[in-house]
Write a protein that holds these residues in place. Sequence first.
Motif, mmCIF file in Angstrom:
data_model
loop_
_atom_site.group_PDB
_atom_site.id
_atom_site.type_symbol
_atom_site.label_atom_id
_atom_site.label_comp_id
_atom_site.label_asym_id
_atom_site.label_seq_id
_atom_site.Cartn_x
_atom_site.Cartn_y
_atom_site.Cartn_z
ATOM 1 N N HIS A 1 0.812 -1.227 0.000
ATOM 2 C CA HIS A 1 0.000 0.000 0.000
ATOM 3 C C HIS A 1 0.838 1.267 0.000
ATOM 4 N N CYS B 1 -7.560 1.250 -4.824
ATOM 5 C CA CYS B 1 -7.212 0.096 -3.991
ATOM 6 C C CYS B 1 -8.275 -0.068 -2.912
ATOM 7 N N CYS C 1 -7.813 -0.473 0.080
ATOM 8 C CA CYS C 1 -7.389 0.181 1.325
ATOM 9 C C CYS C 1 -7.878 1.623 1.372
ATOM 10 N N CYS D 1 -1.908 2.080 -5.421
ATOM 11 C CA CYS D 1 -1.054 1.264 -4.547
ATOM 12 C C CYS D 1 -0.232 0.236 -5.344
#
Length: 320
Positions: free
Chosen positions: A166, A176, A178, A183
Amino acid sequence: MEKLYIGVDLGGTNIAAGIVDVNGNILCKKSVKTNLPKPEAELEQDIYNLCKSLCEENKYNLDKDIKAVGIGTPGSVDGKRGIVWSNVNFGYENWKIKENLEKLFGISVYVENDANAAIIAEVMAGNAKGCDNALIVTLGTGVGGGAYLNGEIYAGYNYAGLEVGHIVIEKDGRQCNCGRKGCFERYAAASALTRDTQAAMKEHPESALWEICPDIEKVNAKTAFDGKKQGDAVATQVVDTYIDYLACGLVNLINIFQPQVVCLGGGVSNERQYLLDLLKPHIDREDFARNARERTEIVIAKFRNDAGIIGAAMVGVNND
Ligand SMILES: [Zn+2]
């Protein structure tokens, strides 16, 4: 008598345990379904029962023959105190796994994050053997990482460090899960390479990739490499772009840590020397210390199948 350890690869789907020697050889192994959700105490009992039956079936005595038990598991793990702070698979918080399991086992139990366990295994008995500073980067469903720095695991103060997948390598790039965009793992994971290969195939019905893998659903991280090896232009483009992104992320890590060795694991690393040869010119061009007398070496991780069991066992060896 030779020192033996049990390594337990504790995952959300399976619990796998093996009896392992100090060189990382698995003598025997066994696994059961994790069957979540269940209370902590039940899972602890499952781990103990698995190890007990593994020993009995293979004529080992848990009390006499086994020096220690190592557990590797995803999540934020305080290896020193033996606590799993959080693990989304299990839904436990502040799980005192070491203390609880030592009561069941009657011998020492150690726990570590699974990526940290993987780098410990490489440093203790693998392709980073004897290094004081080494990283592992795994190119699988996601991109994972572990760092062994100055002779110790570096986990970050909250045990959530080394989420190398990440770091952003393309500002405002691919979304992503996240929450960030661009990332490393959105470009360098085996799953990313698979998706990019499929997209290129759809755009290029003339590509030899269709002969290599006529069923687009069966494309994997190997497909594009196979195409490039055969000289297919579309496959070559896919792999070259992939290597460009992979090298970018790896050089970011090398420039921060300047480790002696970076081990590559996960599905993409099955390309072995072919992968390393493609990466080398990029690293030689971009590594800040490219003119230094001592340079970071990129290698393929030694422990592959059963790396989880071996890594966990090596956590036991390392602490024992
Ligand atoms: Zn991300």
